[in-house]
Design a protein around this motif. Structure first.
Motif, mmCIF file in Angstrom:
data_model
loop_
_atom_site.group_PDB
_atom_site.id
_atom_site.type_symbol
_atom_site.label_atom_id
_atom_site.label_comp_id
_atom_site.label_asym_id
_atom_site.label_seq_id
_atom_site.Cartn_x
_atom_site.Cartn_y
_atom_site.Cartn_z
ATOM 1 N N VAL A 27 -25.382 130.473 -7.988
ATOM 2 C CA VAL A 27 -24.213 131.152 -7.427
ATOM 3 C C VAL A 27 -23.554 130.310 -6.338
ATOM 4 C CG1 VAL A 27 -24.975 133.511 -7.920
ATOM 5 C CG2 VAL A 27 -25.663 132.419 -5.780
ATOM 6 N N GLU A 28 -22.244 130.514 -6.201
ATOM 7 C CA GLU A 28 -21.504 129.974 -5.061
ATOM 8 C C GLU A 28 -21.263 131.128 -4.102
ATOM 9 O OE1 GLU A 28 -17.878 127.123 -5.165
ATOM 10 O OE2 GLU A 28 -17.058 129.149 -4.916
ATOM 11 N N LEU A 29 -21.477 130.881 -2.813
ATOM 12 C CA LEU A 29 -21.323 131.941 -1.813
ATOM 13 C C LEU A 29 -20.355 131.500 -0.724
ATOM 14 C CD1 LEU A 29 -24.842 131.601 -2.211
ATOM 15 C CD2 LEU A 29 -24.362 134.023 -1.872
ATOM 16 N N GLN A 30 -19.523 132.429 -0.301
ATOM 17 C CA GLN A 30 -18.589 132.153 0.797
ATOM 18 C C GLN A 30 -18.862 133.131 1.928
ATOM 19 O OE1 GLN A 30 -14.522 131.513 -0.286
ATOM 20 N NE2 GLN A 30 -13.758 131.698 1.798
ATOM 21 N N LEU A 31 -19.059 132.592 3.115
ATOM 22 C CA LEU A 31 -19.359 133.429 4.279
ATOM 23 C C LEU A 31 -18.088 133.883 4.971
ATOM 24 C CD1 LEU A 31 -22.346 131.587 6.008
ATOM 25 C CD2 LEU A 31 -22.414 133.614 4.574
ATOM 26 N N GLU A 32 -18.051 135.166 5.281
ATOM 27 C CA GLU A 32 -16.963 135.695 6.104
ATOM 28 C C GLU A 32 -17.450 135.859 7.541
ATOM 29 O OE1 GLU A 32 -14.336 139.671 5.868
ATOM 30 O OE2 GLU A 32 -14.407 138.555 3.984
ATOM 31 N N THR A 33 -18.768 136.035 7.693
ATOM 32 C CA THR A 33 -19.404 136.116 9.007
ATOM 33 C C THR A 33 -20.562 135.115 9.018
ATOM 34 O OG1 THR A 33 -20.767 137.921 8.155
ATOM 35 C CG2 THR A 33 -18.813 138.530 9.427
ATOM 36 N N GLY A 34 -21.169 134.929 10.172
ATOM 37 C CA GLY A 34 -22.234 133.933 10.255
ATOM 38 C C GLY A 34 -23.486 134.458 10.929
ATOM 39 N N ARG A 35 -24.091 135.483 10.363
ATOM 40 C CA ARG A 35 -25.316 136.052 10.938
ATOM 41 C C ARG A 35 -26.532 135.188 10.588
ATOM 42 N NH1 ARG A 35 -22.078 138.242 14.153
ATOM 43 N NH2 ARG A 35 -20.745 139.842 13.248
ATOM 44 N N THR A 36 -27.554 135.288 11.409
ATOM 45 C CA THR A 36 -28.791 134.550 11.154
ATOM 46 C C THR A 36 -29.363 134.920 9.785
ATOM 47 O OG1 THR A 36 -29.296 134.498 13.519
ATOM 48 C CG2 THR A 36 -31.124 134.091 12.011
#
Length: 302
Positions: free
Chosen positions: A223-232
Protein backbone atom coordinates in the motif's frame (compact mmCIF):
# COMPACT_ATOMS: atom_id res chain seq x y z
CA UNK A 1 19.57 9.80 42.97
CA UNK A 2 16.01 10.90 42.19
CA UNK A 3 14.62 14.08 43.67
CA UNK A 4 11.16 13.81 45.26
CA UNK A 5 8.51 16.51 45.24
CA UNK A 6 5.12 16.48 46.94
CA UNK A 7 2.12 18.58 45.91
CA UNK A 8 -1.15 18.76 47.87
CA UNK A 9 -4.18 20.11 46.01
CA UNK A 10 -6.17 22.80 47.79
CA UNK A 11 -8.70 24.57 45.58
CA UNK A 12 -7.22 24.03 42.11
CA UNK A 13 -9.33 22.35 39.43
CA UNK A 14 -8.60 20.78 36.05
CA UNK A 15 -6.19 18.30 34.46
CA UNK A 16 -3.28 17.23 36.62
CA UNK A 17 -0.64 18.24 34.04
CA UNK A 18 -2.00 21.80 33.89
CA UNK A 19 -2.39 22.10 37.65
CA UNK A 20 1.11 20.79 38.39
CA UNK A 21 2.60 23.07 35.72
CA UNK A 22 0.96 26.04 37.44
CA UNK A 23 2.21 24.96 40.87
CA UNK A 24 5.75 24.00 39.82
CA UNK A 25 7.07 27.14 38.20
CA UNK A 26 10.58 25.72 37.75
CA UNK A 27 9.36 23.03 35.37
CA UNK A 28 7.61 23.19 32.01
CA UNK A 29 4.32 21.51 31.27
CA UNK A 30 6.06 19.28 28.72
CA UNK A 31 8.46 18.09 31.43
CA UNK A 32 5.54 17.29 33.71
CA UNK A 33 3.76 15.45 30.89
CA UNK A 34 6.93 13.40 30.36
CA UNK A 35 6.96 12.46 34.06
CA UNK A 36 3.34 11.37 33.76
CA UNK A 37 4.22 9.22 30.74
CA UNK A 38 7.05 7.64 32.73
CA UNK A 39 4.70 6.93 35.69
CA UNK A 40 6.83 9.21 37.88
CA UNK A 41 3.73 10.97 39.30
CA UNK A 42 1.72 8.93 41.80
CA UNK A 43 -1.41 9.40 43.88
CA UNK A 44 -1.92 6.94 46.74
CA UNK A 45 0.84 4.82 45.26
CA UNK A 46 -0.79 4.58 41.81
CA UNK A 47 0.56 6.16 38.63
CA UNK A 48 -1.47 9.14 37.42
CA UNK A 49 -2.54 9.80 33.82
CA UNK A 50 -2.19 13.25 32.24
CA UNK A 51 -5.96 13.69 31.83
CA UNK A 52 -6.76 12.97 35.49
CA UNK A 53 -8.90 15.75 37.02
CA UNK A 54 -7.52 16.83 40.39
CA UNK A 55 -9.62 16.87 43.56
CA UNK A 56 -9.23 18.84 46.77
CA UNK A 57 -6.91 16.98 49.11
CA UNK A 58 -5.10 14.99 46.40
CA UNK A 59 -1.53 14.34 47.52
CA UNK A 60 0.80 13.82 44.57
CA UNK A 61 4.31 12.42 44.91
CA UNK A 62 6.70 13.12 42.01
CA UNK A 63 9.96 11.27 41.50
CA UNK A 64 12.12 13.56 39.35
CA UNK A 65 14.84 11.49 37.69
CA UNK A 66 18.41 12.72 37.65
CA UNK A 67 19.00 14.22 34.19
CA UNK A 68 21.25 12.07 32.06
CA UNK A 69 23.96 14.12 30.43
CA UNK A 70 24.05 13.54 26.69
CA UNK A 71 27.03 14.82 24.76
CA UNK A 72 26.75 15.32 21.03
CA UNK A 73 29.67 14.27 18.89
CA UNK A 74 30.07 14.42 15.14
CA UNK A 75 30.44 10.90 13.74
CA UNK A 76 31.61 9.93 10.27
CA UNK A 77 28.59 7.76 9.53
CA UNK A 78 27.72 7.24 5.85
CA UNK A 79 24.73 9.38 4.92
CA UNK A 80 22.69 9.66 1.73
CA UNK A 81 22.07 13.37 1.19
CA UNK A 82 19.41 13.64 -1.52
CA UNK A 83 19.48 17.46 -1.63
CA UNK A 84 21.00 20.36 0.25
CA UNK A 85 21.47 24.12 0.02
CA UNK A 86 22.20 26.88 2.54
CA UNK A 87 18.76 26.49 4.20
CA UNK A 88 18.00 22.79 4.36
CA UNK A 89 18.89 19.23 3.48
CA UNK A 90 16.85 16.16 2.54
CA UNK A 91 18.22 12.88 3.89
CA UNK A 92 17.37 9.30 2.90
CA UNK A 93 17.61 7.62 6.33
CA UNK A 94 18.47 3.94 6.33
CA UNK A 95 16.45 1.39 8.27
CA UNK A 96 17.92 0.80 11.73
CA UNK A 97 19.15 4.36 12.35
CA UNK A 98 17.74 6.36 15.28
CA UNK A 99 17.03 10.01 14.40
CA UNK A 100 18.43 11.74 17.51
CA UNK A 101 20.24 10.80 20.73
CA UNK A 102 18.26 9.73 23.79
CA UNK A 103 18.91 7.88 27.03
CA UNK A 104 18.74 4.54 25.23
CA UNK A 105 20.64 5.70 22.13
CA UNK A 106 23.36 8.17 23.16
CA UNK A 107 25.25 8.06 19.84
CA UNK A 108 25.43 6.61 16.29
CA UNK A 109 22.26 8.54 15.38
CA UNK A 110 21.26 10.61 12.36
CA UNK A 111 22.08 13.78 14.34
CA UNK A 112 25.63 12.53 14.99
CA UNK A 113 26.01 11.97 11.25
CA UNK A 114 24.50 15.38 10.40
CA UNK A 115 27.02 17.12 12.67
CA UNK A 116 29.80 15.54 10.63
CA UNK A 117 28.39 16.03 7.11
CA UNK A 118 26.63 19.42 7.39
CA UNK A 119 28.14 22.78 8.35
CA UNK A 120 25.04 24.27 9.98
CA UNK A 121 21.93 23.03 11.80
CA UNK A 122 18.99 24.95 13.29
CA UNK A 123 18.94 25.55 17.06
CA UNK A 124 15.18 25.68 17.73
CA UNK A 125 14.96 22.22 19.33
CA UNK A 126 16.87 21.10 22.42
CA UNK A 127 20.60 20.42 22.20
CA UNK A 128 20.24 16.77 21.15
CA UNK A 129 17.93 17.52 18.19
CA UNK A 130 19.64 20.24 16.12
CA UNK A 131 18.11 20.56 12.66
CA UNK A 132 15.42 17.93 13.26
CA UNK A 133 12.04 19.14 12.01
CA UNK A 134 10.26 15.77 12.04
CA UNK A 135 11.14 12.15 12.76
CA UNK A 136 10.58 8.67 11.43
CA UNK A 137 10.96 5.52 13.50
CA UNK A 138 14.30 3.74 13.87
CA UNK A 139 13.24 0.82 11.67
CA UNK A 140 11.44 2.98 9.10
CA UNK A 141 13.56 4.03 6.13
CA UNK A 142 13.20 7.04 3.88
CA UNK A 143 13.12 10.80 3.49
CA UNK A 144 13.51 13.43 6.18
CA UNK A 145 13.89 17.20 5.89
CA UNK A 146 16.58 18.85 8.01
CA UNK A 147 16.78 22.59 8.73
CA UNK A 148 20.14 24.36 8.62
CA UNK A 149 18.92 27.59 10.22
CA UNK A 150 16.04 28.71 12.45
CA UNK A 151 14.19 30.55 9.66
CA UNK A 152 14.04 27.37 7.58
CA UNK A 153 13.07 25.31 10.64
CA UNK A 154 10.12 27.57 11.48
CA UNK A 155 8.89 27.50 7.88
CA UNK A 156 9.15 23.72 7.47
CA UNK A 157 7.57 23.07 10.88
CA UNK A 158 4.66 25.39 10.02
CA UNK A 159 4.08 23.51 6.76
CA UNK A 160 3.86 20.26 8.70
CA UNK A 161 1.45 21.82 11.19
CA UNK A 162 -0.68 23.37 8.45
CA UNK A 163 -0.70 20.05 6.53
CA UNK A 164 0.69 21.68 3.38
CA UNK A 165 3.75 19.43 3.10
CA UNK A 166 3.55 16.13 1.22
CA UNK A 167 4.55 12.84 2.85
CA UNK A 168 3.90 9.51 1.19
CA UNK A 169 4.97 6.09 2.44
CA UNK A 170 5.01 2.57 1.04
CA UNK A 171 4.20 -0.33 3.39
CA UNK A 172 3.75 -4.06 3.15
CA UNK A 173 0.92 -5.24 5.36
CA UNK A 174 -0.49 -8.59 6.43
CA UNK A 175 -3.77 -9.63 4.84
CA UNK A 176 -5.54 -8.81 1.61
CA UNK A 177 -7.21 -5.40 1.45
CA UNK A 178 -10.23 -5.81 -0.84
CA UNK A 179 -10.97 -2.14 -1.60
CA UNK A 180 -8.68 0.11 -3.64
CA UNK A 181 -8.56 3.16 -1.36
CA UNK A 182 -9.45 4.18 2.16
CA UNK A 183 -9.06 6.79 4.88
CA UNK A 184 -8.47 5.96 8.53
CA UNK A 185 -9.67 8.65 10.92
CA UNK A 186 -9.01 7.50 14.48
CA UNK A 187 -7.44 9.37 17.44
CA UNK A 188 -4.08 8.10 18.70
CA UNK A 189 -2.57 8.31 22.17
CA UNK A 190 -0.56 6.31 24.65
CA UNK A 191 -1.97 2.83 25.18
CA UNK A 192 -3.93 2.33 28.41
CA UNK A 193 -2.65 -1.27 28.52
CA UNK A 194 1.03 -0.81 27.63
CA UNK A 195 2.49 2.62 28.30
CA UNK A 196 5.34 1.98 25.83
CA UNK A 197 2.90 1.60 22.93
CA UNK A 198 0.55 3.91 21.08
CA UNK A 199 -3.06 2.96 20.37
CA UNK A 200 -6.36 4.22 19.01
CA UNK A 201 -8.04 5.67 22.08
CA UNK A 202 -11.10 7.85 22.58
CA UNK A 203 -9.21 10.78 24.14
CA UNK A 204 -6.22 10.57 21.78
CA UNK A 205 -5.01 13.26 19.38
CA UNK A 206 -6.71 13.47 15.93
CA UNK A 207 -4.98 11.30 13.35
CA UNK A 208 -5.78 10.79 9.65
CA UNK A 209 -4.10 8.35 7.25
CA UNK A 210 -5.06 7.83 3.59
CA UNK A 211 -4.09 4.63 1.80
CA UNK A 212 -4.15 3.25 -1.75
CA UNK A 213 -3.56 -0.39 -2.71
CA UNK A 214 -0.57 -0.78 -5.05
CA UNK A 215 -0.28 -4.55 -5.33
CA UNK A 216 -1.85 -7.65 -3.82
CA UNK A 217 -0.18 -10.94 -2.93
CA UNK A 218 -1.55 -14.16 -1.46
CA UNK A 219 -1.27 -13.11 2.19
CA UNK A 220 0.03 -9.54 1.93
CA UNK A 221 -0.86 -6.17 0.39
CA UNK A 222 1.48 -3.42 -0.76
CA UNK A 223 0.00 0.00 0.00
CA UNK A 224 0.87 3.65 -0.46
CA UNK A 225 0.00 5.84 2.52
CA UNK A 226 -0.32 9.60 2.82
CA UNK A 227 -0.20 11.27 6.21
CA UNK A 228 -2.48 14.15 7.06
CA UNK A 229 -1.21 14.24 10.66
CA UNK A 230 2.03 13.07 12.22
CA UNK A 231 1.33 11.12 15.40
CA UNK A 232 3.87 8.75 16.92
CA UNK A 233 3.72 5.35 15.13
CA UNK A 234 0.65 6.61 13.23
CA UNK A 235 0.81 4.31 10.20
CA UNK A 236 1.73 1.28 12.29
CA UNK A 237 -1.11 1.88 14.76
CA UNK A 238 -3.73 2.74 12.14
CA UNK A 239 -3.02 -0.28 9.95
CA UNK A 240 -3.13 -2.59 12.96
CA UNK A 241 -6.41 -0.93 14.02
CA UNK A 242 -8.13 -1.84 10.72
CA UNK A 243 -6.77 -5.39 10.83
CA UNK A 244 -3.81 -5.10 8.43
CA UNK A 245 -0.66 -4.74 10.59
CA UNK A 246 2.67 -4.00 8.96
CA UNK A 247 4.81 -6.97 8.00
CA UNK A 248 7.89 -7.22 10.18
CA UNK A 249 6.58 -4.84 12.83
CA UNK A 250 8.02 -6.11 16.15
CA UNK A 251 5.57 -4.09 18.27
CA UNK A 252 2.23 -3.90 16.44
CA UNK A 253 2.48 -6.87 14.07
CA UNK A 254 2.07 -10.63 14.52
CA UNK A 255 5.03 -12.80 15.55
CA UNK A 256 4.82 -14.94 12.41
CA UNK A 257 5.84 -12.51 9.71
CA UNK A 258 8.34 -11.87 6.94
CA UNK A 259 12.05 -11.91 7.73
CA UNK A 260 13.63 -8.49 7.88
CA UNK A 261 15.04 -5.82 10.16
CA UNK A 262 11.76 -4.39 11.41
CA UNK A 263 8.60 -3.09 9.77
CA UNK A 264 8.42 -2.89 5.97
CA UNK A 265 7.72 0.85 5.90
CA UNK A 266 9.48 3.39 3.69
CA UNK A 267 9.03 7.17 3.49
CA UNK A 268 9.29 7.38 -0.30
CA UNK A 269 8.00 10.86 -1.17
CA UNK A 270 8.59 14.22 0.50
CA UNK A 271 7.35 17.56 -0.79
CA UNK A 272 7.40 21.09 0.65
CA UNK A 273 7.77 24.77 -0.25
CA UNK A 274 11.32 26.09 0.00
CA UNK A 275 11.51 28.52 2.97
CA UNK A 276 13.46 31.17 1.03
CA UNK A 277 12.76 30.76 -2.70
CA UNK A 278 9.11 29.67 -2.42
CA UNK A 279 9.79 26.88 -4.92
CA UNK A 280 7.79 23.67 -4.59
CA UNK A 281 10.24 20.82 -4.09
CA UNK A 282 9.41 17.11 -4.31
CA UNK A 283 11.84 14.28 -3.63
CA UNK A 284 11.49 10.53 -4.03
CA UNK A 285 13.63 7.71 -2.61
CA UNK A 286 13.62 4.16 -4.02
CA UNK A 287 12.70 1.22 -1.82
CA UNK A 288 15.60 -0.30 0.16
CA UNK A 289 17.17 -3.43 -1.35
CA UNK A 290 15.68 -5.79 1.27
CA UNK A 291 12.20 -4.37 0.65
CA UNK A 292 12.57 -4.87 -3.13
CA UNK A 293 13.94 -8.39 -2.69
CA UNK A 294 11.00 -9.33 -0.46
CA UNK A 295 8.50 -8.08 -3.06
CA UNK A 296 10.26 -10.11 -5.78
CA UNK A 297 9.99 -13.25 -3.65
CA UNK A 298 6.29 -12.61 -3.00
CA UNK A 299 5.66 -12.13 -6.74
CA UNK A 300 7.52 -15.32 -7.51
CA UNK A 301 5.58 -17.31 -4.91
CA UNK A 302 2.28 -16.00 -6.26
Amino acid sequence: MNKQLEVIIKEEKGRVDKVLAARLADFTRSQIQQWLKEDAVTLDGEAVRANYKVKSGDHFVIQIPEPETLTLEAENIPLTIVYQDSDLAVINKPQGMVVHPSAGHPNHTLVNALLYHLDDLSTINDVVRPGIVHRIDKDTSGLLMVAKNDHAHESLAKQLKDKTSLRKYVALVHGNISHEKGTITAPIGRSKVNRKMQAVIEDGKPAVTHFTVLERFDQFTLVELQLETGRTHQIRVHMQYIGFPLAGDPVYGPKKTLKGNGQFLHAKLLGFTHPTTGENLVFEAPLPALFEETLKKLRKND
